[in-house]
Design an enzyme around this catalytic site. Structure first.
Site, PDB file in Angstrom:
ATOM      1  N   HIS A   1       3.461  -3.668   6.391  1.00 46.34           N
ATOM      2  CA  HIS A   1       2.403  -2.669   6.205  1.00 46.34           C
ATOM      3  C   HIS A   1       2.416  -1.678   7.370  1.00 46.34           C
ATOM      4  CE1 HIS A   1      -0.164  -4.502   2.931  1.00 46.34           C
ATOM      5  NE2 HIS A   1       0.622  -5.530   3.222  1.00 46.34           N
TER       6      HIS A   1
ATOM      7  N   GLU B   1       1.835   3.694   3.124  1.00 52.34           N
ATOM      8  CA  GLU B   1       2.310   3.059   4.354  1.00 52.34           C
ATOM      9  C   GLU B   1       3.835   2.989   4.298  1.00 52.34           C
ATOM     10  OE1 GLU B   1       0.173  -0.648   4.755  1.00 52.34           O
ATOM     11  OE2 GLU B   1      -1.757   0.309   4.346  1.00 52.34           O
TER      12      GLU B   1
ATOM     13  N   HIS C   1       0.861  -1.184   0.000  1.00 47.97           N
ATOM     14  CA  HIS C   1       0.000   0.000   0.000  1.00 47.97           C
ATOM     15  C   HIS C   1       0.899   1.236   0.000  1.00 47.97           C
ATOM     16  CE1 HIS C   1      -3.287  -2.697   1.854  1.00 47.97           C
ATOM     17  NE2 HIS C   1      -3.510  -2.534   0.557  1.00 47.97           N
TER      18      HIS C   1
ATOM     19  N   GLU D   1       2.558  -5.120  10.744  1.00 50.94           N
ATOM     20  CA  GLU D   1       2.007  -3.770  10.596  1.00 50.94           C
ATOM     21  C   GLU D   1       2.556  -2.857  11.689  1.00 50.94           C
ATOM     22  OE1 GLU D   1      -1.235  -2.661   8.935  1.00 50.94           O
ATOM     23  OE2 GLU D   1      -1.735  -4.509   7.855  1.00 50.94           O
TER      24      GLU D   1
END
EC number: 3.4.17.-
Length: 518
Positions: free
Chosen positions: A224, A139, A136, A322
């Protein structure tokens, strides 16, 4: 028992992706930086020295990074950094993929090996590790942590040599260069790259998948960031306290031994390593809908269209990692990048420290899955339990454990299963389906003769179309009836045997009763 399963499909001829409020390019989120009070709970970690461009060459960081309109490292800066590392280290090889992004941008990656191995010719009896970031485009700690890892390896030659005694590593730091350019989540065409792992709607997805399948890793990691400022509670005054959220692949068609290795060895070590670095963590979650006043959080799901599970269905250990960063521009970027780096290093070190267990468990799991006669899982559910989750009060920055309902997938519980087909038969009129399976690394044999014999087939008894597009298609709910019938298929039909390593990707793609099949 009937040996083969006949694939029948409903084809939907639809136009381009339709999503509200998206334009072509620059689909950027609004920025809501932490208040001074909240920021105090995320201080810089003493002794941090990150070896990536945003920190070693701060003059290269675009102005827009501070206000949430740009990432910190342009493509040319990243490429120059990677090339310099490769020139200085014989065990680092710089490559550019033989495909481009939707807007024609390059995909540089690094191949790390102490031998003369390559993607197509890996070392024998070594772990193959795939690390990716930047799926993404908004990010940035995802790809920056991958660059920091490369810099850390170059700065710590003894550690790098120790790792490369046991593994070959492929690092693809920037999966979505167009998204990074526009500082948006999506591909240039506004498809979500992390929802395209089964339908393979975009050529870019297919190209990267083919590279992944050729490398055929034992271990993979997907870096992420998650939204920093989402508030909860009756007063909307609490937020997640974690620096890092992580999850292993959860799909129940992944060998159980591989899933247990992920949860019992890698995940437990990762939590300890994050805490040892002075950071906070929790399992990866999303917000659920609940009829009660209690907060319902959903542990990372089993859905195969998500990269973590799609990669895991090739029978490997996979982690989604993440860090806390969406929506706060460049705030706490050192701490965010450090969080990603700690998780990536933990995975590598755990694999090396436990090499025999890790290598043998994964290889046994591949053989066990390939030769299995067990039922396959088409759908599952997440049991709900009570637990606490680390939260932070935004009024005073106090940290506390907040009681929640937690829908767990460690493990999920199977709901709908079926006997494992020996093979799938695909008529010659559907070569595009076969091509998609081959992208996954699934092998299909083209029959030189006509097939006449019994099969199991699914008759569709009802069809309900959704009212909106989802990632370029209208999703469909079907009801089916399993029937046995004799069929005749012409020569040139395809036989997809299920005694192969990547067969689980055929299960989730071809079985119409799974969540998001072809």
């Amino acid at each position: 028992m009937v040996a083969y399963h006949l694939l029948t499909l409903i084809s939907l001829g639809l136009g381009s992706h339709c999503a509200s409020a998206l334009q072509y390019g620059y689909n950027q989120l609004s920025t809501h930086k932490d208040s001074a009070v909240v920021a105090g709970a995320f201080p810089a970690i003493n002794g941090t020295h990150l070896q990536s461009p945003a920190f070693t060459s701060p003059g290269t960081v675009p102005r827009g990074f501070s206000d949430g309109t740009s990432g910190p490292t342009r493509d040319e800066t990243m490429e120059g950094f990677m090339r310099r590392l490769a020139r200085s280290n014989s065990w680092m090889a710089y490559h550019e993929a033989d495909f481009k992004s939707e807007e024609g941008r390059k995909f540089p990656y690094m191949y790390l090996s102490a031998s003369n191995s390559s993607v197509e010719n890996p070392s024998s009896r070594k772990l193959r590790v795939w690390l990716q970031g930047g799926v993404h485009g908004n990010e940035p700690a995802g790809d920056q942590s991958m660059l920091a890892l490369l810099g850390d390896l170059a700065a710590n030659q003894k550690w790098a040599a120790k790792l490369l005694e046991k593994m070959d590593i492929l690092v693809l730091p920037r999966y979505n260069p167009d998204g990074v350019f526009y500082f948006q989540r999506y591909l240039a065409t506004n498809f979500d790259p992390n929802r395209d792992h089964i339908k393979l709607a975009r050529q870019q997805t297919r190209d990267i998948k083919e590279l992944f399948a050729r490398f055929s890793p034992h271990i993979a990691t997907d870096m992420h960031e998650f939204t920093a400022g989402r508030t909860f509670g009756p007063k909307r005054d609490i937020i997640y306290a974690a620096d890092a959220l992580f999850s292993a692949a959860k799909n129940l068609n992944i060998d159980e031994g591989i899933r247990q290795l992920s949860e019992e060895l890698f995940a437990k070590r990762m939590g300890k390593d994050i805490e040892a670095a002075g950071l906070r963590w929790d399992p990866y979650i999303t917000l659920g809908e609940s009829s009660s006043s209690k907060l319902l959080l959903l542990e990372a799901g089993t859905d195969a269209k998500i990269g973590r599970n799609a990669m895991g269905l090739s029978q490997c250990v996979v982690f989604l990692c993440e860090t806390r960063g969406i929506g706060i521009a460049g705030q706490h970027f050192e701490r965010r990048t450090l969080s990603g780096l700690v998780m990536a290093k933990s995975i590598l070190q755990t694999a090396v420290d436990n090499f025999d267990e890790v290598y043998n468990t994964i290889e046994r799991g591949i053989r066990r899955f390939t030769n299995s006669r067990n039922d396959i899982v088409l759908s599952d559910k997440s049991p709900v339990m009570e637990r606490t989750f680390g939260m932070l009060n935004i009024t005073d920055a106090s940290l506390f454990d907040y009681p929640i309902d937690f829908a767990t997938t460690t493990p999920a519980e199977a709901v709908l299963t079926r006997s494992r087909p020996r093979a799938y038969l695909i008529p010659p009129s559907w070569p595009d389906i076969v091509k998609r399976l081959e992208v996954f690394g699934v092998k299909a044999d083209k029959l030189p003769y006509s097939y006449v014999g019994p099969v199991e087939a699914l008759n569709v008894t009802s069809v309900t179309f959704d009212k909106e597009y989802y990632e370029g298609v209208v999703t469909t709910t079907v009801e089916t009836k399993l029937v046995e019938r004799n069929i005749r298929l012409p020569a040139g039909s395809y036989l997809v045997k299920t005694n192969q390593k990547n067969a689980a990707l055929a299960f989730v793609s071809l079985e119409v009763r799974t969540l998001y099949p072809f």
